[in-house]
Scaffold this motif. Sequence first.
Motif, PDB file in Angstrom:
ATOM      1  N   ALA A  30       0.832  -1.210   0.000  1.00  0.00           N
ATOM      2  CA  ALA A  30       0.000   0.000   0.000  1.00  0.00           C
ATOM      3  C   ALA A  30       0.866   1.259   0.000  1.00  0.00           C
ATOM      4  CB  ALA A  30      -0.928   0.003   1.205  1.00  0.00           C
ATOM      5  N   PHE A  31       1.844   1.286   0.897  1.00  0.00           N
ATOM      6  CA  PHE A  31       2.772   2.411   0.995  1.00  0.00           C
ATOM      7  C   PHE A  31       3.898   2.028   1.939  1.00  0.00           C
ATOM      8  CE2 PHE A  31      -0.751   3.132   3.936  1.00  0.00           C
ATOM      9  CZ  PHE A  31      -0.110   3.316   5.149  1.00  0.00           C
ATOM     10  N   ASP A  32       4.931   2.882   1.989  1.00  0.00           N
ATOM     11  CA  ASP A  32       6.131   2.599   2.767  1.00  0.00           C
ATOM     12  C   ASP A  32       6.108   3.397   4.067  1.00  0.00           C
ATOM     13  OD1 ASP A  32       8.677   2.151   3.784  1.00  0.00           O
ATOM     14  OD2 ASP A  32       9.720   2.753   1.944  1.00  0.00           O
ATOM     15  N   LEU A  33       6.030   2.696   5.195  1.00  0.00           N
ATOM     16  CA  LEU A  33       5.989   3.369   6.500  1.00  0.00           C
ATOM     17  C   LEU A  33       7.300   4.074   6.854  1.00  0.00           C
ATOM     18  CD1 LEU A  33       4.008   0.735   8.568  1.00  0.00           C
ATOM     19  CD2 LEU A  33       3.267   3.058   7.997  1.00  0.00           C
ATOM     20  N   TRP A  34       8.358   3.804   6.131  1.00  0.00           N
ATOM     21  CA  TRP A  34       9.620   4.497   6.372  1.00  0.00           C
ATOM     22  C   TRP A  34       9.828   5.654   5.401  1.00  0.00           C
ATOM     23  CZ3 TRP A  34      13.696   0.124   7.522  1.00  0.00           C
ATOM     24  CH2 TRP A  34      13.380  -0.465   8.747  1.00  0.00           C
ATOM     25  N   SER A  35       8.825   5.931   4.587  1.00  0.00           N
ATOM     26  CA  SER A  35       8.889   7.050   3.643  1.00  0.00           C
ATOM     27  C   SER A  35       8.115   8.235   4.216  1.00  0.00           C
ATOM     28  CB  SER A  35       8.262   6.644   2.304  1.00  0.00           C
ATOM     29  OG  SER A  35       7.950   7.787   1.526  1.00  0.00           O
ATOM     30  N   TYR A  36       8.804   9.338   4.408  1.00  0.00           N
ATOM     31  CA  TYR A  36       8.156  10.544   4.929  1.00  0.00           C
ATOM     32  C   TYR A  36       6.942  10.914   4.074  1.00  0.00           C
ATOM     33  CZ  TYR A  36       7.326  15.465   5.855  1.00  0.00           C
ATOM     34  OH  TYR A  36       6.724  16.673   6.134  1.00  0.00           O
ATOM     35  N   ALA A  37       7.126  10.970   2.757  1.00  0.00           N
ATOM     36  CA  ALA A  37       6.038  11.380   1.859  1.00  0.00           C
ATOM     37  C   ALA A  37       4.841  10.441   1.973  1.00  0.00           C
ATOM     38  CB  ALA A  37       6.542  11.439   0.416  1.00  0.00           C
ATOM     39  N   ASP A  38       5.081   9.141   2.046  1.00  0.00           N
ATOM     40  CA  ASP A  38       3.987   8.176   2.152  1.00  0.00           C
ATOM     41  C   ASP A  38       3.248   8.305   3.478  1.00  0.00           C
ATOM     42  OD1 ASP A  38       4.690   7.210  -0.333  1.00  0.00           O
ATOM     43  OD2 ASP A  38       5.289   5.224   0.371  1.00  0.00           O
ATOM     44  N   VAL A  39       3.995   8.454   4.565  1.00  0.00           N
ATOM     45  CA  VAL A  39       3.348   8.560   5.878  1.00  0.00           C
ATOM     46  C   VAL A  39       2.553   9.855   5.983  1.00  0.00           C
ATOM     47  CG1 VAL A  39       3.730   8.672   8.379  1.00  0.00           C
ATOM     48  CG2 VAL A  39       4.994   7.014   6.993  1.00  0.00           C
ATOM     49  N   VAL A  40       3.082  10.951   5.449  1.00  0.00           N
ATOM     50  CA  VAL A  40       2.330  12.205   5.455  1.00  0.00           C
ATOM     51  C   VAL A  40       1.050  12.056   4.635  1.00  0.00           C
ATOM     52  CG1 VAL A  40       2.351  14.609   4.645  1.00  0.00           C
ATOM     53  CG2 VAL A  40       4.299  13.712   5.917  1.00  0.00           C
ATOM     54  N   ALA A  41       1.150  11.436   3.475  1.00  0.00           N
ATOM     55  CA  ALA A  41      -0.020  11.272   2.602  1.00  0.00           C
ATOM     56  C   ALA A  41      -1.111  10.428   3.256  1.00  0.00           C
ATOM     57  CB  ALA A  41       0.404  10.642   1.273  1.00  0.00           C
ATOM     58  N   HIS A  42      -0.732   9.511   4.132  1.00  0.00           N
ATOM     59  CA  HIS A  42      -1.687   8.604   4.769  1.00  0.00           C
ATOM     60  C   HIS A  42      -1.803   8.825   6.273  1.00  0.00           C
ATOM     61  CE1 HIS A  42      -2.062   6.242   1.081  1.00  0.00           C
ATOM     62  NE2 HIS A  42      -0.765   6.406   0.943  1.00  0.00           N
ATOM     63  N   ALA A  43      -1.320   9.955   6.752  1.00  0.00           N
ATOM     64  CA  ALA A  43      -1.225  10.208   8.196  1.00  0.00           C
ATOM     65  C   ALA A  43      -2.557  10.067   8.926  1.00  0.00           C
ATOM     66  CB  ALA A  43      -0.622  11.590   8.453  1.00  0.00           C
ATOM     67  N   ASP A  44      -3.614  10.622   8.395  1.00  0.00           N
ATOM     68  CA  ASP A  44      -4.908  10.552   9.086  1.00  0.00           C
ATOM     69  C   ASP A  44      -5.414   9.112   9.179  1.00  0.00           C
ATOM     70  OD1 ASP A  44      -4.997  13.288   9.588  1.00  0.00           O
ATOM     71  OD2 ASP A  44      -6.060  13.714   7.725  1.00  0.00           O
ATOM     72  N   ALA A  45      -5.274   8.365   8.109  1.00  0.00           N
ATOM     73  CA  ALA A  45      -5.714   6.967   8.122  1.00  0.00           C
ATOM     74  C   ALA A  45      -4.844   6.135   9.072  1.00  0.00           C
ATOM     75  CB  ALA A  45      -5.664   6.381   6.712  1.00  0.00           C
ATOM     76  N   ILE A  46      -3.549   6.392   9.078  1.00  0.00           N
ATOM     77  CA  ILE A  46      -2.654   5.683   9.996  1.00  0.00           C
ATOM     78  C   ILE A  46      -3.043   6.008  11.433  1.00  0.00           C
ATOM     79  CG2 ILE A  46      -0.278   5.513  10.838  1.00  0.00           C
ATOM     80  CD1 ILE A  46       0.612   6.066   7.889  1.00  0.00           C
TER      81      ILE A  46
END
Length: 79
Positions: A30-46
């Motif tokens: 789905a996305f990379d939890l070690w990627s700043y951009a990915d975590v920011v993009a999915h922050a609310d869902a995470i």
Amino acid sequence: MGTAESPKLGFEVDIKPLFREKDRQAMRRAFDLWSYADVVAHADAIAERLSEGTMPCDGAWSKENVERFRDWIEQGTAK
């Protein structure tokens, strides 16, 4: 949640280390939890999944770590 006095949190130092290699591999499609951009993009869902205790899949984070993640979002998701 955090207060105005909470120290400024950063992804590399405060957030990325909360995600284990096992967590990263589980989410890799789905996305990379070690990627700043990915975590920011999915922050609310995470944050929602962390709060519900459904992430990571093998056991919930401590209340303190969930609050740290939410504080990081509220502070503007610094890198």
